[in-house]
Design a protein around this motif. Structure first.
Motif, mmCIF file in Angstrom:
data_model
loop_
_atom_site.group_PDB
_atom_site.id
_atom_site.type_symbol
_atom_site.label_atom_id
_atom_site.label_comp_id
_atom_site.label_asym_id
_atom_site.label_seq_id
_atom_site.Cartn_x
_atom_site.Cartn_y
_atom_site.Cartn_z
ATOM 1 N N GLY A 34 0.819 -1.211 0.000
ATOM 2 C CA GLY A 34 0.000 0.000 0.000
ATOM 3 C C GLY A 34 0.849 1.255 0.000
ATOM 4 O O GLY A 34 2.079 1.197 -0.013
ATOM 5 N N CYS A 35 0.173 2.392 0.029
ATOM 6 C CA CYS A 35 0.861 3.684 0.070
ATOM 7 C C CYS A 35 1.249 4.013 1.512
ATOM 8 O O CYS A 35 0.558 3.624 2.459
ATOM 9 C CB CYS A 35 -0.030 4.787 -0.490
ATOM 10 N N SER A 36 2.354 4.751 1.654
ATOM 11 C CA SER A 36 2.811 5.179 2.990
ATOM 12 C C SER A 36 1.882 6.210 3.621
ATOM 13 O O SER A 36 2.004 6.497 4.817
ATOM 14 C CB SER A 36 4.205 5.802 2.896
ATOM 15 N N ASP A 37 0.970 6.758 2.843
ATOM 16 C CA ASP A 37 0.060 7.805 3.320
ATOM 17 C C ASP A 37 -0.548 7.427 4.679
ATOM 18 O O ASP A 37 -1.089 6.330 4.848
ATOM 19 C CB ASP A 37 -1.054 7.997 2.273
ATOM 20 N N SER A 38 -0.451 8.362 5.626
ATOM 21 C CA SER A 38 -0.887 8.080 7.010
ATOM 22 C C SER A 38 -2.382 7.794 7.123
ATOM 23 O O SER A 38 -2.841 7.245 8.123
ATOM 24 C CB SER A 38 -0.526 9.262 7.911
ATOM 25 N N ILE A 67 5.774 5.051 -1.125
ATOM 26 C CA ILE A 67 5.036 6.153 -1.741
ATOM 27 C C ILE A 67 4.371 5.682 -3.029
ATOM 28 O O ILE A 67 5.045 5.158 -3.931
ATOM 29 C CB ILE A 67 5.972 7.355 -1.979
ATOM 30 N N ALA A 68 3.047 5.781 -3.050
ATOM 31 C CA ALA A 68 2.215 5.438 -4.217
ATOM 32 C C ALA A 68 2.183 3.937 -4.524
ATOM 33 O O ALA A 68 1.972 3.556 -5.677
ATOM 34 C CB ALA A 68 2.604 6.241 -5.444
ATOM 35 N N ASN A 69 2.390 3.097 -3.473
ATOM 36 C CA ASN A 69 2.218 1.633 -3.604
ATOM 37 C C ASN A 69 2.823 1.081 -4.892
ATOM 38 O O ASN A 69 2.141 0.474 -5.712
ATOM 39 C CB ASN A 69 0.728 1.246 -3.495
ATOM 40 N N GLY A 94 -4.052 1.128 -3.746
ATOM 41 C CA GLY A 94 -3.795 2.560 -3.919
ATOM 42 C C GLY A 94 -4.885 3.365 -3.233
ATOM 43 O O GLY A 94 -5.744 2.814 -2.560
ATOM 44 N N HIS A 95 -4.833 4.665 -3.404
ATOM 45 C CA HIS A 95 -5.911 5.489 -2.823
ATOM 46 C C HIS A 95 -6.097 6.753 -3.646
ATOM 47 O O HIS A 95 -5.121 7.323 -4.160
ATOM 48 C CB HIS A 95 -5.615 5.822 -1.358
ATOM 49 N N TYR A 96 -7.359 7.168 -3.755
ATOM 50 C CA TYR A 96 -7.659 8.407 -4.475
ATOM 51 C C TYR A 96 -6.985 9.572 -3.744
ATOM 52 O O TYR A 96 -6.853 9.560 -2.516
ATOM 53 C CB TYR A 96 -9.175 8.615 -4.562
ATOM 54 N N GLY A 97 -6.563 10.567 -4.499
ATOM 55 C CA GLY A 97 -5.894 11.725 -3.908
ATOM 56 C C GLY A 97 -4.454 11.447 -3.522
ATOM 57 O O GLY A 97 -3.862 12.206 -2.747
ATOM 58 N N CYS A 98 -3.882 10.360 -4.037
ATOM 59 C CA CYS A 98 -2.502 9.989 -3.682
ATOM 60 C C CYS A 98 -1.527 11.083 -4.142
ATOM 61 O O CYS A 98 -1.460 11.424 -5.333
ATOM 62 C CB CYS A 98 -2.145 8.661 -4.342
ATOM 63 N N GLY A 99 -0.774 11.639 -3.199
ATOM 64 C CA GLY A 99 0.151 12.730 -3.493
ATOM 65 C C GLY A 99 1.195 12.351 -4.530
ATOM 66 O O GLY A 99 1.580 13.171 -5.364
ATOM 67 N N GLY A 100 1.651 11.100 -4.490
ATOM 68 C CA GLY A 100 2.650 10.643 -5.450
ATOM 69 C C GLY A 100 2.091 10.648 -6.864
ATOM 70 O O GLY A 100 2.765 11.073 -7.814
HETATM 71 CO CO CO Z 1 -0.514 7.854 -1.611
#
Ligand code: CO
Length: 220
Positions: free
Chosen positions: A45-49, A70-72, A101-107
């Motif tokens: 997955g993404c590192s996003d908290s 970052i960005a899986n 993944g996730h919507y709004g992913c910064g990467g």
């Molecule tokens: Co992300």
């Protein structure tokens, strides 16, 4: 500084409270986990908290082996990812690998711009490759949010294919018809996971050039 110290001490206090709660619910919880881990799932997955693997899937410690970046991404020169994958597939023998993944992913959003951020540009460049592969589809979408969301989905799908392109996954498919590789996207705005319905446990739909020769049965 005082505030930072206070906030990290808060984590330690919360840890003690969590241990107490777990022990109250189930006396053998920590003893059992200390003896063995036999998770069925590998999560990439993404590192996003905002996307914690266990919490959003309602799973407990011991149930999901986790790799986050970052960005899986599944990048074939990433020793950390490859080591996690090899251990999960060949030692733990997980039944499923989920790329989430996730919507709004910064990467992913950064990959759609021409901004220079720093060292991470080299990581994000792999997402630009996904953009280039699907440029016509993406640029036919006028709404920018919808275009971003679609690149998040396409990135997950391509990372799932990239898993299938590793000898680790292909050898496991040949040996035991598993793991199943899945592509999912988490929606931070409502907490729901969307199944992109890419599910693979063989190389049959893979372009020929990516298929490794089958290993001899007596070799791993
Ligand atoms: Co992300």
């Amino acid at each position: 500084m005082a505030d930072a110290l206070k906030s990290h001490q808060q984590l330690l206090l919360q840890n003690k409270a969590w241990v107490e709660q777990k022990n109250n619910e189930d006396k053998g919880f920590f003893k059992r986990l200390s003896l063995i881990q036999k998770p069925e799932f590998l999560w990439i997955g993404c590192s996003d908290s905002r996307v914690p693997a266990n919490q959003i899937t309602g799973t407990q410690p011991g149930e999901v082996f986790v790799h986050r970046n970052i960005a899986n991404m599944v990048i074939h020169t990433d020793m950390s990812m490859l080591s996690v994958l090899d251990y999960a597939v060949n030692v733990l023998e997980v039944k499923h690998v989920v790329i989430c993944g996730h919507y709004g992913c910064g990467g992913v959003l950064a990959a759609m711009t021409n901004n220079q951020i720093g060292l991470i540009d080299n990581w994000i460049r792999h997402i630009k490759d996904v953009y280039r592969m699907h440029q016509d589809e993406l640029e036919a979408i006028d709404n920018m949010k919808a275009r971003q969301d679609r690149l998040v989905e396409l990135n997950v799908i391509e990372q799932a294919y990239d898993l299938g392109k590793t000898s680790i996954i292909q050898n496991a498919w040949q040996k035991r018809g598993a793991p199943h590789v899945h592509g999912w996207v988490y929606d931070i705005a409502n907490g729901l996971i969307k199944d992109l319905e890419v599910s693979m446990n063989s190389d049959e739909d893979m372009p020929e050039v990516f298929k490794f020769e089958k290993t001899k049965p007596n070799l791993k």
